[in-house]
Motif scaffolding. Sequence first.
Motif, short mmCIF file in Angstrom:
data_model
loop_
_atom_site.label_atom_id
_atom_site.label_comp_id
_atom_site.label_asym_id
_atom_site.label_seq_id
_atom_site.Cartn_x
_atom_site.Cartn_y
_atom_site.Cartn_z
N LEU A 1 -8.15 -94.26 -37.85
CA LEU A 1 -8.37 -94.65 -37.02
C LEU A 1 -8.47 -94.50 -35.46
O LEU A 1 -7.26 -93.94 -35.51
N PRO A 2 -9.07 -95.03 -35.08
CA PRO A 2 -9.41 -94.39 -33.81
C PRO A 2 -8.63 -94.26 -32.62
O PRO A 2 -8.24 -95.28 -31.69
N GLY A 3 -8.01 -94.07 -31.36
CA GLY A 3 -6.99 -93.72 -30.98
C GLY A 3 -5.54 -93.36 -31.20
O GLY A 3 -4.38 -92.73 -31.63
N TYR A 4 -5.45 -93.29 -33.07
CA TYR A 4 -4.48 -93.21 -33.30
C TYR A 4 -4.25 -92.01 -35.03
O TYR A 4 -3.21 -91.62 -35.49
N GLY A 5 -5.73 -90.93 -34.90
CA GLY A 5 -5.32 -90.58 -36.13
C GLY A 5 -5.13 -90.61 -37.48
O GLY A 5 -5.90 -92.43 -37.58
N HIS A 6 -5.81 -89.77 -38.43
CA HIS A 6 -5.84 -90.09 -39.83
C HIS A 6 -4.81 -91.14 -40.42
O HIS A 6 -3.28 -91.13 -40.07
N GLN A 7 -5.27 -92.48 -41.12
CA GLN A 7 -3.90 -93.24 -41.92
C GLN A 7 -4.27 -92.92 -43.12
O GLN A 7 -5.30 -93.17 -43.42
N LYS A 8 -3.68 -92.97 -43.99
CA LYS A 8 -3.52 -92.64 -45.85
C LYS A 8 -3.95 -94.38 -45.77
O LYS A 8 -5.55 -93.68 -46.49
N ASN A 9 -3.64 -95.05 -45.91
CA ASN A 9 -4.32 -96.25 -46.06
C ASN A 9 -4.83 -97.15 -44.71
O ASN A 9 -3.56 -98.05 -43.96
N ASN A 10 -5.85 -96.83 -44.55
CA ASN A 10 -6.57 -97.68 -43.87
C ASN A 10 -7.26 -98.58 -43.51
O ASN A 10 -8.26 -98.27 -43.01
N ASP A 11 -6.61 -99.48 -43.56
CA ASP A 11 -7.03 -100.90 -44.40
C ASP A 11 -7.60 -101.90 -42.79
O ASP A 11 -6.60 -102.03 -41.93
N TRP A 12 -8.86 -102.47 -43.77
CA TRP A 12 -9.03 -103.35 -43.23
C TRP A 12 -10.06 -104.58 -43.76
O TRP A 12 -10.15 -104.49 -44.50
N GLY A 13 -10.00 -105.90 -43.12
CA GLY A 13 -10.94 -106.80 -44.12
C GLY A 13 -12.64 -106.87 -43.25
O GLY A 13 -13.13 -105.93 -42.93
N LEU A 14 -13.14 -108.00 -43.18
CA LEU A 14 -14.80 -107.65 -42.58
C LEU A 14 -14.59 -107.85 -41.17
O LEU A 14 -14.67 -109.12 -40.66
N GLY A 15 -14.72 -106.96 -40.76
CA GLY A 15 -14.33 -107.40 -38.93
C GLY A 15 -13.32 -107.00 -38.50
O GLY A 15 -13.16 -106.92 -36.95
N LEU A 16 -12.53 -107.25 -39.08
CA LEU A 16 -10.80 -107.34 -38.55
C LEU A 16 -10.26 -106.03 -39.26
O LEU A 16 -10.14 -105.98 -40.33
N GLU A 17 -9.60 -105.34 -38.20
CA GLU A 17 -8.29 -103.85 -38.88
C GLU A 17 -6.92 -105.30 -39.11
O GLU A 17 -6.15 -106.03 -38.31
N ILE A 18 -6.44 -104.65 -40.36
CA ILE A 18 -4.93 -105.14 -40.64
C ILE A 18 -4.34 -104.04 -40.58
O ILE A 18 -4.29 -102.98 -40.64
N ARG A 19 -3.11 -104.30 -39.94
CA ARG A 19 -1.36 -103.24 -39.23
C ARG A 19 -1.12 -103.02 -40.70
O ARG A 19 -1.28 -101.71 -40.58
N ASP A 20 -1.30 -103.43 -41.55
CA ASP A 20 -0.26 -103.27 -43.24
C ASP A 20 1.24 -102.42 -42.80
O ASP A 20 1.74 -102.37 -41.75
N ALA A 21 0.62 -101.19 -42.83
CA ALA A 21 2.22 -100.07 -42.73
C ALA A 21 1.86 -99.46 -42.31
O ALA A 21 2.08 -97.69 -41.78
#
Length: 272
Positions: A187-207
């Motif tokens: 995730l740009p600016g926030y580093g590697h995310q194990k579950n880097n979840d996205w929808g269709l053009g929208l980033e999803i927060r999740d965990a």
Amino acid sequence: MQSLALIENWPVPTAAAAVVRADGRVAGRHGPTSHRFPLASVTKPLAAYAVLVAYEEGAVELDEPAGPEGATVRHLLAHTSGVAFDEPRASSAPGTRRLYSNAGFELLGDHVAKATDIPFADYLREAVLEPLGMTSTSLEGSPAKDGVSTVDDLVRFAAELQAPRLLDPRTVLEAMTVVHPGLAGVLPGYGHQKNNDWGLGLEIRDAKSPHWTGATSSPRTFGHFGQSGTFLWVDPDAGAACVALTDRDFGSWAVEAWPPFTDAVLAELRAG
């Protein structure tokens, strides 16, 4: 909303913010909300919405080929096409990594322009901006990062995301649902995310942690932030969305300022 005044403490030359509820009522505004700011990557949700209008109009299909071999419109929207960050070359197989890509959104813009025979900036204006009354918003280059807009205009878009009029609500639900779950990525600016979840053009927060939204933001929160010091989030559990635009590039100041700001907004919404 008193919480919006916290932007006055941000170390930026100019900032404006607003909150809009799911029923379209503006809960509060602060700062020069008619000032035009460069959006950087907050351009992407606007571009994605235009792509989804093209999908509903039958100009494109989400699972038709687009971009590199094996990739589709859906892959490009969800940053799973394998296209490199800033050049239109494949660096991994589609569907195997969450590789955030400006070049992927530029390929999307070209794909829709070819399918509709309308330059993408014009298509975005006709399909999204004009119907929503976003008269101070324009795309001045790349559909990945070259939008310019105001808080007042983005409030209209944030209201649309919560109560769609231009799209079938089922399409928007799909856009805010994870595409290709379980993929890791940066995730740009926030580093590697194990579950880097996205929808269709929208980033999803999740965990995701760390993240640019608040500690009290619901996992269903979705939106986008931009490297020009901008963000738009929608928290379905709170029944509200927030837009903040600044004229200072994203950096450590934003990492420190944005989450407590969001938590203060959410606390005021809950109390109100």
